[in-house]
Scaffold this motif. Sequence first.
Motif, PDB file in Angstrom:
ATOM      1  N   GLU A  24      32.149  42.511  39.177  1.00 38.20           N
ATOM      2  CA  GLU A  24      33.037  41.652  40.080  1.00 38.20           C
ATOM      3  C   GLU A  24      32.409  41.573  41.521  1.00 38.20           C
ATOM      4  O   GLU A  24      32.566  40.585  41.866  1.00 38.20           O
ATOM      5  CB  GLU A  24      34.400  42.134  39.884  1.00 38.20           C
ATOM      6  CG  GLU A  24      35.498  41.263  40.617  1.00 38.20           C
ATOM      7  CD  GLU A  24      36.726  41.887  40.775  1.00 38.20           C
ATOM      8  OE1 GLU A  24      37.661  42.000  41.900  1.00 38.20           O
ATOM      9  OE2 GLU A  24      37.247  42.488  39.579  1.00 38.20           O
ATOM     10  N   GLU A  27      29.043  39.820  41.664  1.00 39.27           N
ATOM     11  CA  GLU A  27      29.191  38.628  41.580  1.00 39.27           C
ATOM     12  C   GLU A  27      29.903  37.772  42.771  1.00 39.27           C
ATOM     13  O   GLU A  27      29.366  36.641  43.465  1.00 39.27           O
ATOM     14  CB  GLU A  27      30.025  38.046  40.570  1.00 39.27           C
ATOM     15  CG  GLU A  27      30.170  36.613  40.203  1.00 39.27           C
ATOM     16  CD  GLU A  27      30.808  36.363  39.051  1.00 39.27           C
ATOM     17  OE1 GLU A  27      31.637  35.467  38.880  1.00 39.27           O
ATOM     18  OE2 GLU A  27      30.677  36.830  37.706  1.00 39.27           O
ATOM     19  N   ARG A  28      30.896  38.371  43.496  1.00 35.75           N
ATOM     20  CA  ARG A  28      31.776  37.747  44.587  1.00 35.75           C
ATOM     21  C   ARG A  28      31.018  37.768  45.697  1.00 35.75           C
ATOM     22  O   ARG A  28      30.969  37.120  46.588  1.00 35.75           O
ATOM     23  CB  ARG A  28      32.906  38.593  44.744  1.00 35.75           C
ATOM     24  CG  ARG A  28      33.785  37.981  45.836  1.00 35.75           C
ATOM     25  CD  ARG A  28      35.237  38.638  45.871  1.00 35.75           C
ATOM     26  NE  ARG A  28      35.841  37.963  46.986  1.00 35.75           N
ATOM     27  CZ  ARG A  28      37.105  38.541  47.280  1.00 35.75           C
ATOM     28  NH1 ARG A  28      37.500  39.526  46.835  1.00 35.75           N
ATOM     29  NH2 ARG A  28      37.780  37.996  48.097  1.00 35.75           N
TER      30      ARG A  28
END
Length: 114
Positions: A24, A27-28
Amino acid sequence: MTYDLAVWDGEQPLDEEAGALFDELSERYLESDDTPTEPSPRIEAYVNALVERYPEDAPGSPWASPPVMDEAAGPIVYLLMSYRRAEEVSEYAAALAREHGLVCYDPQGETLRD
């Protein structure tokens, strides 16, 4: 060949939750063009301390893709180390992360580093 570690600012997750949290955050912050790319102050301080110990421009530098700060964004940094010095450098990187109150994760082994 490289050995990689991810270090981030946040609460220590359970080992079984760390991979999803890494995905997460990666990706962010590391793969997105929509988020700020400046590293957080804690990550910046961590990277500065790390490259003080292992300079990027020194002969035999352990970094596979300097400058290391270029691999930091927001609350996360992705460290790419030369495999020949990975054991030494990763041990120090994990201990330094602990000293800075950061999480250290080994994406190859899919486990947290102490």
